[in-house]
Design a protein around this motif. Structure first.
Motif, PDB file in Angstrom:
ATOM      1  N   TRP B 129       0.675  -1.174  -0.096  1.00  0.00           N
ATOM      2  CA  TRP B 129      -0.205  -0.088   0.019  1.00  0.00           C
ATOM      3  C   TRP B 129       0.911   1.660  -0.031  1.00  0.00           C
ATOM      4  O   TRP B 129       0.477   2.465  -1.238  1.00  0.00           O
ATOM      5  N   SER B 130       2.469   1.399   0.537  1.00  0.00           N
ATOM      6  CA  SER B 130       2.687   3.011   0.904  1.00  0.00           C
ATOM      7  C   SER B 130       3.191   2.885  -0.351  1.00  0.00           C
ATOM      8  O   SER B 130       3.737   3.512  -0.293  1.00  0.00           O
ATOM      9  N   SER B 131       3.508   1.805  -0.960  1.00  0.00           N
ATOM     10  CA  SER B 131       4.170   2.361  -2.176  1.00  0.00           C
ATOM     11  C   SER B 131       3.670   2.895  -2.906  1.00  0.00           C
ATOM     12  O   SER B 131       4.753   3.642  -4.080  1.00  0.00           O
ATOM     13  N   ASN B 132       2.363   2.977  -3.025  1.00  0.00           N
ATOM     14  CA  ASN B 132       1.611   3.574  -4.034  1.00  0.00           C
ATOM     15  C   ASN B 132       1.958   3.298  -5.722  1.00  0.00           C
ATOM     16  O   ASN B 132       1.686   4.124  -6.446  1.00  0.00           O
ATOM     17  N   SER B 133       2.251   2.346  -6.207  1.00  0.00           N
ATOM     18  CA  SER B 133       2.223   1.073  -6.924  1.00  0.00           C
ATOM     19  C   SER B 133       1.557   0.654  -7.576  1.00  0.00           C
ATOM     20  O   SER B 133       1.271  -0.453  -6.503  1.00  0.00           O
ATOM     21  N   LYS B 134       0.868   0.759  -8.645  1.00  0.00           N
ATOM     22  CA  LYS B 134      -0.111   0.140  -8.731  1.00  0.00           C
ATOM     23  C   LYS B 134       0.178  -1.720  -9.088  1.00  0.00           C
ATOM     24  O   LYS B 134      -0.892  -2.728  -8.214  1.00  0.00           O
ATOM     25  N   TYR B 135       1.271  -1.907  -9.427  1.00  0.00           N
ATOM     26  CA  TYR B 135       1.821  -3.579  -9.288  1.00  0.00           C
ATOM     27  C   TYR B 135       2.299  -4.140  -7.962  1.00  0.00           C
ATOM     28  O   TYR B 135       1.416  -5.184  -7.852  1.00  0.00           O
ATOM     29  N   ALA B 136       2.549  -3.096  -7.251  1.00  0.00           N
ATOM     30  CA  ALA B 136       3.312  -3.403  -6.030  1.00  0.00           C
ATOM     31  C   ALA B 136       1.271  -3.508  -5.313  1.00  0.00           C
ATOM     32  O   ALA B 136       1.571  -4.808  -4.389  1.00  0.00           O
ATOM     33  N   PHE B 137       0.748  -3.322  -5.340  1.00  0.00           N
ATOM     34  CA  PHE B 137      -0.518  -3.278  -4.345  1.00  0.00           C
ATOM     35  C   PHE B 137      -1.424  -4.074  -4.454  1.00  0.00           C
ATOM     36  O   PHE B 137      -1.596  -5.345  -4.024  1.00  0.00           O
ATOM     37  N   LEU B 138      -1.274  -4.228  -5.798  1.00  0.00           N
ATOM     38  CA  LEU B 138      -2.845  -5.695  -6.726  1.00  0.00           C
ATOM     39  C   LEU B 138      -1.140  -6.971  -6.004  1.00  0.00           C
ATOM     40  O   LEU B 138      -2.272  -7.798  -6.112  1.00  0.00           O
ATOM     41  N   GLY B 139      -0.248  -7.115  -6.544  1.00  0.00           N
ATOM     42  CA  GLY B 139       0.602  -8.138  -5.425  1.00  0.00           C
ATOM     43  C   GLY B 139       0.605  -8.133  -4.178  1.00  0.00           C
ATOM     44  O   GLY B 139       0.376  -9.595  -3.583  1.00  0.00           O
ATOM     45  N   SER B 140       0.307  -7.356  -3.268  1.00  0.00           N
ATOM     46  CA  SER B 140       0.340  -7.040  -1.790  1.00  0.00           C
ATOM     47  C   SER B 140      -1.219  -8.488  -1.186  1.00  0.00           C
ATOM     48  O   SER B 140      -0.715  -8.756  -0.574  1.00  0.00           O
ATOM     49  N   ILE B 141      -2.216  -7.246  -2.398  1.00  0.00           N
ATOM     50  CA  ILE B 141      -3.305  -8.204  -1.971  1.00  0.00           C
ATOM     51  C   ILE B 141      -2.976  -9.580  -2.264  1.00  0.00           C
ATOM     52  O   ILE B 141      -3.611 -10.200  -1.185  1.00  0.00           O
ATOM     53  N   ARG B 142      -2.741  -9.716  -3.358  1.00  0.00           N
ATOM     54  CA  ARG B 142      -2.815 -12.090  -3.527  1.00  0.00           C
ATOM     55  C   ARG B 142      -1.879 -12.339  -2.983  1.00  0.00           C
ATOM     56  O   ARG B 142      -2.609 -13.341  -1.814  1.00  0.00           O
ATOM     57  N   SER B 143      -1.194 -11.769  -2.421  1.00  0.00           N
ATOM     58  CA  SER B 143      -0.052 -12.103  -1.245  1.00  0.00           C
ATOM     59  C   SER B 143      -0.828 -12.272   0.184  1.00  0.00           C
ATOM     60  O   SER B 143      -1.175 -13.450   0.643  1.00  0.00           O
ATOM     61  N   ALA B 144      -1.200 -11.327   0.442  1.00  0.00           N
ATOM     62  CA  ALA B 144      -2.047 -11.140   1.893  1.00  0.00           C
ATOM     63  C   ALA B 144      -3.358 -12.285   1.951  1.00  0.00           C
ATOM     64  O   ALA B 144      -3.125 -13.139   2.317  1.00  0.00           O
TER      65      ALA B 144
END
Lengths: 130, 180
Positions: B129-144
Motif C-alpha cells: 500500500w505504501s509504495s503507491n504503485s499499482k503493481y505492488a499493490f495488486l501483488g500485495s493483495i494477492r499475497s495477503a
C-alpha cells in the motif's frame, strides 16, 4: 489503594513476561540494525526517473489510492471470521480430559451453527467471484 | 537487572547467528533442490557446492541502494521490511532446537506462534500500500489473501497436534515424541 493495586498488577505482569518483552525489543533492534547497515554501506544516486513509482516504463497516470474491488475485502472478512472460530476451539481442545458430557457436546452445537453460517454465506453468493 | 539483560543479550546473539546461518543454508538447499529437479547445476561457483552463495547474496543486498519512491508514504515504506523480518525472526525464537536451548520458553508458544504468524501479513500489506504503485499493490493483495486463507488450515492442523499432546508448549510437544 487502587493505584497501588494497579501498579502491583502491572509489575507482576511485567516480571512474568520479561522474557517476551526483552526478546521483542532485541528482535526489533536486530531488524533495524540490518536496515541501518544497508543504509551505511549503500551509495545513494537517485534522480527523478528512479524515484517515480514503477509503471511499465511511462510516468504514472494517477494515484493508487483509489477504490478497489470490494470482493477482496469480503473474502478477507470471511476468512477472518473462520479464523476467530478456530481460535474458539483451542480452549476446548486443551481441556479434553476435564470436560463432562455437556461441555463436550456444547462445541458440537457451536460447530453446527458454524456450518449453518457457512451455508448461509454460500447461498447468499458471497463466495462467488462474478 | 543489567547482568540479566547482558546474559540475555549474549544468549540471544549467539542463537541469532546460528538461526541466520540456518536460514541462509535453507535457501541454498531450496535452490539446489529446485535446480536438480529442473536438471540444472544450480549455484556451484562460490565455495564448495556453492556454500558461500547465500552469504554472497546477502553481502550484495547490503550494498544495494535504498530507493524510496517520491509519492510513497516514507514511514510505512521504511518500516514494512523491518516488520516482516521482525515477525519472521520472532517465530524462530519459540522453536525448541535442543533441551534448554529454546530462546523463548513459553507455556503458550503455539498460541503465540499462531498470533505472530497471522500478524506477519501486515508487513506485506503495508509495503504494497505504501509504495503507491499499482503493481505492488495488486501483488500485495494477492499475497495477503493467500496468507489469510492458509491461516485457517494451519491453525486446524495445530488444533489436532494440541489435542494429541494436551499442551500448548512446543517443548512439551517435542518431549511427547520421545517414546515414539
Amino acid at each position: 489503594v487502587i493505584l497501588i493495586l494497579f501498579s502491583l498488577m502491572f509489575k507482576y505482569i511485567l516480571y512474568s513476561y520479561i522474557n517476551h518483552i526483552s526478546y521483542f525489543f532485541f528482535a526489533f533492534g536486530l531488524s533495524f540494525l540490518l536496515l541501518g547497515i544497508c543504509y551505511l554501506f549503500s551509495t545513494s544516486n537517485w534522480y527523478f526517473e528512479k524515484i517515480t513509482s514503477y509503471e511499465c516504463g511511462f510516468d504514472p497516470f494517477s494515484d493508487t489510492r483509489e477504490p478497489f474491488e470490494i470482493k477482496f475485502y469480503i473474502i478477507a472478512i470471511l476468512f477472518i471470521i473462520f479464523d476467530v472460530e478456530v481460535i474458539f476451539f483451542f480452549p476446548w481442545v486443551i481441556s479434553q480430559n476435564q470436560l463432562l458430557i455437556f461441555g463436550y457436546y456444547t462445541m458440537y452445537i457451536f460447530y453446527l451453527i458454524l456450518i449453518i453460517g457457512f451455508f448461509y454465506e454460500f447461498k447468499k453468493g458471497s463466495l462467488d467471484w462474478n | 537487572m543489567f547482568y540479566f539483560f547482558l546474559e540475555k543479550l549474549i544468549f540471544f546473539l549467539l542463537n541469532i547467528i546460528f538461526i541466520l546461518l540456518c536460514i541462509a543454508l535453507f535457501t541454498l538447499i531450496e535452490r539446489k533442490v529446485m535446480s536438480s529437479v529442473q536438471r540444472r547445476k544450480g549455484p556451484n561457483l562460490t565455495g564448495i557446492f556453492g556454500f558461500l552463495q547465500p552469504f554472497a547474496d546477502g553481502l550484495k543486498l547490503l550494498i544495494k541502494e535504498i530507493i524510496i519512491p517520491s509519492n510513497s508514504n516514507f514511514f510505512i515504506f521504511f518500516l514494512s521490511p523491518v516488520i516482516t523480518f521482525f515477525f519472521t525472526i520472532f517465530i524462530f525464537f519459540m522453536i525448541p532446537f535442543y533441551p534448554g536451548h529454546t530462546i523463548l520458553e513459553s507455556n503458550f508458544s503455539v498460541l503465540l506462534l499462531l498470533a505472530i504468524s497471522s500478524l506477519s501479513v501486515h508487513g506485506i500489506i503495508f509495503s504494497g500500500w505504501s509504495s503507491n504503485s499499482k503493481y505492488a499493490f495488486l501483488g500485495s493483495i494477492r499475497s495477503a489473501s493467500q496468507m489469510i486463507s492458509y491461516e485457517i488450515c494451519i491453525s486446524t492442523i495445530f488444533l489436532s497436534i494440541v489435542l494429541i499432546s494436551g499442551s500448548y508448549s512446543l517443548i512439551d510437544i517435542v518431549n511427547q515424541q520421545l517414546d515414539v
